[in-house]
Write a protein that holds these residues in place. Structure first.
Motif, PDB file in Angstrom:
ATOM      1  N   ALA A 189      14.478   4.542  -0.561  1.00  0.00           N
ATOM      2  CA  ALA A 189      13.702   3.716  -1.115  1.00  0.00           C
ATOM      3  C   ALA A 189      12.372   3.121  -0.719  1.00  0.00           C
ATOM      4  O   ALA A 189      12.610   2.895   0.588  1.00  0.00           O
ATOM      5  CB  ALA A 189      14.398   2.252  -1.842  1.00  0.00           C
ATOM      6  N   SER A 190      11.288   2.804  -1.324  1.00  0.00           N
ATOM      7  CA  SER A 190       9.837   2.514  -0.609  1.00  0.00           C
ATOM      8  C   SER A 190       9.346   1.549  -1.365  1.00  0.00           C
ATOM      9  O   SER A 190       9.655   1.203  -2.701  1.00  0.00           O
ATOM     10  CB  SER A 190       8.924   3.672  -0.521  1.00  0.00           C
ATOM     11  N   PRO A 191       8.559   0.712  -0.546  1.00  0.00           N
ATOM     12  CA  PRO A 191       7.969  -0.556  -1.341  1.00  0.00           C
ATOM     13  C   PRO A 191       7.153   0.144  -2.511  1.00  0.00           C
ATOM     14  O   PRO A 191       6.430   0.991  -2.464  1.00  0.00           O
ATOM     15  CB  PRO A 191       7.098  -1.298  -0.393  1.00  0.00           C
ATOM     16  N   THR A 192       7.295  -0.451  -3.677  1.00  0.00           N
ATOM     17  CA  THR A 192       6.541   0.095  -5.107  1.00  0.00           C
ATOM     18  C   THR A 192       5.626  -0.841  -5.780  1.00  0.00           C
ATOM     19  O   THR A 192       5.893  -1.974  -5.716  1.00  0.00           O
ATOM     20  CB  THR A 192       7.713   0.592  -5.816  1.00  0.00           C
ATOM     21  N   ALA A 193       4.705  -0.362  -6.199  1.00  0.00           N
ATOM     22  CA  ALA A 193       3.677  -1.041  -6.972  1.00  0.00           C
ATOM     23  C   ALA A 193       3.325  -0.203  -8.364  1.00  0.00           C
ATOM     24  O   ALA A 193       3.404   0.994  -8.111  1.00  0.00           O
ATOM     25  CB  ALA A 193       2.416  -1.463  -6.327  1.00  0.00           C
ATOM     26  N   VAL A 194       3.571  -0.884  -9.430  1.00  0.00           N
ATOM     27  CA  VAL A 194       3.014  -0.413 -10.624  1.00  0.00           C
ATOM     28  C   VAL A 194       2.155  -0.937 -11.151  1.00  0.00           C
ATOM     29  O   VAL A 194       1.724  -2.227 -11.332  1.00  0.00           O
ATOM     30  CB  VAL A 194       4.449  -0.745 -11.711  1.00  0.00           C
ATOM     31  N   ASP A 195       0.998  -0.073 -11.770  1.00  0.00           N
ATOM     32  CA  ASP A 195      -0.218  -0.383 -12.212  1.00  0.00           C
ATOM     33  C   ASP A 195      -0.161  -1.418 -13.472  1.00  0.00           C
ATOM     34  O   ASP A 195       0.895  -1.231 -14.355  1.00  0.00           O
ATOM     35  CB  ASP A 195      -1.167   0.748 -12.921  1.00  0.00           C
ATOM     36  N   ASP A 196      -0.771  -2.550 -13.608  1.00  0.00           N
ATOM     37  CA  ASP A 196      -0.630  -3.533 -14.830  1.00  0.00           C
ATOM     38  C   ASP A 196      -0.712  -3.021 -15.948  1.00  0.00           C
ATOM     39  O   ASP A 196      -0.052  -3.700 -16.929  1.00  0.00           O
ATOM     40  CB  ASP A 196      -1.463  -4.673 -14.454  1.00  0.00           C
TER      41      ASP A 196
ATOM     42  N   LEU B   8       2.920   8.582  -7.139  1.00  0.00           N
ATOM     43  CA  LEU B   8       2.081   8.854  -6.048  1.00  0.00           C
ATOM     44  C   LEU B   8       2.615   8.204  -4.741  1.00  0.00           C
ATOM     45  O   LEU B   8       2.838   6.895  -4.806  1.00  0.00           O
ATOM     46  CB  LEU B   8       0.544   8.483  -5.962  1.00  0.00           C
ATOM     47  N   MET B   9       2.647   8.844  -3.765  1.00  0.00           N
ATOM     48  CA  MET B   9       3.113   8.387  -2.334  1.00  0.00           C
ATOM     49  C   MET B   9       1.975   8.147  -1.434  1.00  0.00           C
ATOM     50  O   MET B   9       1.121   9.038  -1.443  1.00  0.00           O
ATOM     51  CB  MET B   9       4.138   9.556  -1.585  1.00  0.00           C
ATOM     52  N   VAL B  10       1.775   6.868  -1.073  1.00  0.00           N
ATOM     53  CA  VAL B  10       0.750   6.448  -0.271  1.00  0.00           C
ATOM     54  C   VAL B  10       1.195   5.948   1.091  1.00  0.00           C
ATOM     55  O   VAL B  10       2.249   5.318   1.311  1.00  0.00           O
ATOM     56  CB  VAL B  10      -0.145   5.633  -1.050  1.00  0.00           C
TER      57      VAL B  10
ATOM     58  N   LYS C  80      -6.255  -0.759   4.347  1.00  0.00           N
ATOM     59  CA  LYS C  80      -6.371   0.500   3.961  1.00  0.00           C
ATOM     60  C   LYS C  80      -5.039   1.346   3.460  1.00  0.00           C
ATOM     61  O   LYS C  80      -3.878   0.908   4.018  1.00  0.00           O
ATOM     62  CB  LYS C  80      -6.981   1.177   5.265  1.00  0.00           C
ATOM     63  N   ALA C  81      -5.211   2.257   2.731  1.00  0.00           N
ATOM     64  CA  ALA C  81      -4.324   3.269   2.038  1.00  0.00           C
ATOM     65  C   ALA C  81      -5.042   4.668   2.030  1.00  0.00           C
ATOM     66  O   ALA C  81      -6.041   4.833   1.911  1.00  0.00           O
ATOM     67  CB  ALA C  81      -3.595   2.749   0.636  1.00  0.00           C
ATOM     68  N   ALA C  82      -3.960   5.542   2.390  1.00  0.00           N
ATOM     69  CA  ALA C  82      -4.365   6.861   2.303  1.00  0.00           C
ATOM     70  C   ALA C  82      -3.245   7.634   1.451  1.00  0.00           C
ATOM     71  O   ALA C  82      -2.166   7.293   1.446  1.00  0.00           O
ATOM     72  CB  ALA C  82      -4.841   7.458   3.434  1.00  0.00           C
ATOM     73  N   MET C  83      -3.720   8.688   0.979  1.00  0.00           N
ATOM     74  CA  MET C  83      -2.571   9.552   0.080  1.00  0.00           C
ATOM     75  C   MET C  83      -1.504   9.908   1.422  1.00  0.00           C
ATOM     76  O   MET C  83      -2.013  10.272   2.325  1.00  0.00           O
ATOM     77  CB  MET C  83      -3.179  10.775  -0.460  1.00  0.00           C
ATOM     78  N   ALA C  84      -0.481  10.037   0.818  1.00  0.00           N
ATOM     79  CA  ALA C  84       0.684  10.458   1.965  1.00  0.00           C
ATOM     80  C   ALA C  84       0.757  11.835   2.043  1.00  0.00           C
ATOM     81  O   ALA C  84       0.214  12.667   1.296  1.00  0.00           O
ATOM     82  CB  ALA C  84       2.095   9.907   1.602  1.00  0.00           C
TER      83      ALA C  84
ATOM     84  N   GLY D 251       0.654   3.148   7.994  1.00  0.00           N
ATOM     85  CA  GLY D 251       1.767   3.859   8.530  1.00  0.00           C
ATOM     86  C   GLY D 251       3.141   3.604   7.856  1.00  0.00           C
ATOM     87  O   GLY D 251       4.209   4.208   8.511  1.00  0.00           O
ATOM     88  N   LYS D 252       3.096   3.237   6.761  1.00  0.00           N
ATOM     89  CA  LYS D 252       4.342   2.942   5.956  1.00  0.00           C
ATOM     90  C   LYS D 252       4.264   3.490   4.630  1.00  0.00           C
ATOM     91  O   LYS D 252       3.290   3.454   3.762  1.00  0.00           O
ATOM     92  CB  LYS D 252       4.543   1.455   5.556  1.00  0.00           C
ATOM     93  N   LEU D 253       5.315   4.490   4.043  1.00  0.00           N
ATOM     94  CA  LEU D 253       4.958   5.183   3.045  1.00  0.00           C
ATOM     95  C   LEU D 253       5.474   4.192   1.767  1.00  0.00           C
ATOM     96  O   LEU D 253       6.589   3.443   1.939  1.00  0.00           O
ATOM     97  CB  LEU D 253       5.995   6.406   2.991  1.00  0.00           C
ATOM     98  N   CYS D 254       4.783   4.255   0.777  1.00  0.00           N
ATOM     99  CA  CYS D 254       4.834   3.319  -0.344  1.00  0.00           C
ATOM    100  C   CYS D 254       4.581   3.994  -1.478  1.00  0.00           C
ATOM    101  O   CYS D 254       4.229   5.115  -1.457  1.00  0.00           O
ATOM    102  CB  CYS D 254       3.730   2.328  -0.359  1.00  0.00           C
ATOM    103  N   VAL D 255       4.912   3.551  -2.659  1.00  0.00           N
ATOM    104  CA  VAL D 255       5.026   4.356  -4.091  1.00  0.00           C
ATOM    105  C   VAL D 255       3.934   3.673  -4.846  1.00  0.00           C
ATOM    106  O   VAL D 255       4.064   2.342  -5.006  1.00  0.00           O
ATOM    107  CB  VAL D 255       6.483   4.438  -4.861  1.00  0.00           C
ATOM    108  N   ALA D 256       3.084   4.214  -5.690  1.00  0.00           N
ATOM    109  CA  ALA D 256       2.162   3.769  -6.433  1.00  0.00           C
ATOM    110  C   ALA D 256       2.335   4.251  -7.788  1.00  0.00           C
ATOM    111  O   ALA D 256       2.490   5.619  -7.768  1.00  0.00           O
ATOM    112  CB  ALA D 256       0.448   3.934  -6.074  1.00  0.00           C
ATOM    113  N   VAL D 257       2.636   3.609  -9.159  1.00  0.00           N
ATOM    114  CA  VAL D 257       2.862   4.225 -10.186  1.00  0.00           C
ATOM    115  C   VAL D 257       1.546   4.031 -11.151  1.00  0.00           C
ATOM    116  O   VAL D 257       1.401   2.708 -11.332  1.00  0.00           O
ATOM    117  CB  VAL D 257       4.125   3.892 -10.762  1.00  0.00           C
TER     118      VAL D 257
END
Length: 171
Positions: free
Chosen positions: A124-131, A64-66, A96-100, A70-76
């Motif tokens: 490439a965007s900053p990325t976070a992966v669920d634990d 998911l892109m969030v 705060k974050a919102a769906m992109a 104001g910066k696009l990031c990746v959430a997995v």
């Protein structure tokens, strides 16, 4: 999954070659490619993949892109749950974050929605992966097209994307 050798379901045997598989090949990371017949009427791409591939939805992760300040990031996150936007913002050091915006996500990644891979993105965007990914020997993520998943070790995904690991899914 032998290093440098893809499964019988790889791009050399009918699966699509994508920027995601090219990134894995270039890094020498072992993976298995899992193409399947995508049903355009499926209500959830990730749950469809889990069902068609015969695996637990807890092992299939959506990209998911969030928009984080104001910066696009990746959430997995696993397809079996939903994204917690507050937890996601915290994972990126924001409040705060919102769906992109979908069009912005497609431009940034080079992939169409439903086929966005965390690997091989145009930018490439900053990325976070669920634990929860670390609870499994391998997980499945989009291979860069609808109807195409890649199975790989979660540690390889984290390393290749430079991701942080945090709880991103809703409780």
């Amino acid at each position: 999954m032998a290093k440098g050798r893809r499964s019988a379901k790889s791009s050399s045997a009918g699966g699509p070659g994508t920027p995601a598989t090219a990134a894995l090949d270039a890094a020498g990371v072992p993976y298995s490619a899992h193409p399947y017949e995508h049903d355009p009427s499926a209500p959830s791409y990730g749950l469809e993949a889990a069902e068609v591939l015969g695996i637990s939805p807890a092992r299939v992760f959506k990209t998911l892109m969030v928009d984080v300040s104001g910066k696009l990031c990746v959430a997995v996150v696993p397809v079996s749950g939903s994204l917690d936007l507050k937890a996601t913002a915290a994972a990126f050091g924001a409040k705060k974050a919102a769906m992109a915006d979908p069009a912005a996500a497609e431009r940034r990644t080079g992939y169409v929605l439903g086929g966005v891979s965390p690997l091989g993105q145009r930018q490439a965007s900053p990325t976070a992966v669920d634990d929860s990914a670390l609870e499994h020997a391998t997980i499945f993520v989009s291979g860069g097209r609808r109807g195409f998943d890649i199975e790989l070790a979660p540690a390889d995904l984290v390393r290749l994307t430079g991701a942080s690991v945090a709880r991103l899914r809703a409780r």
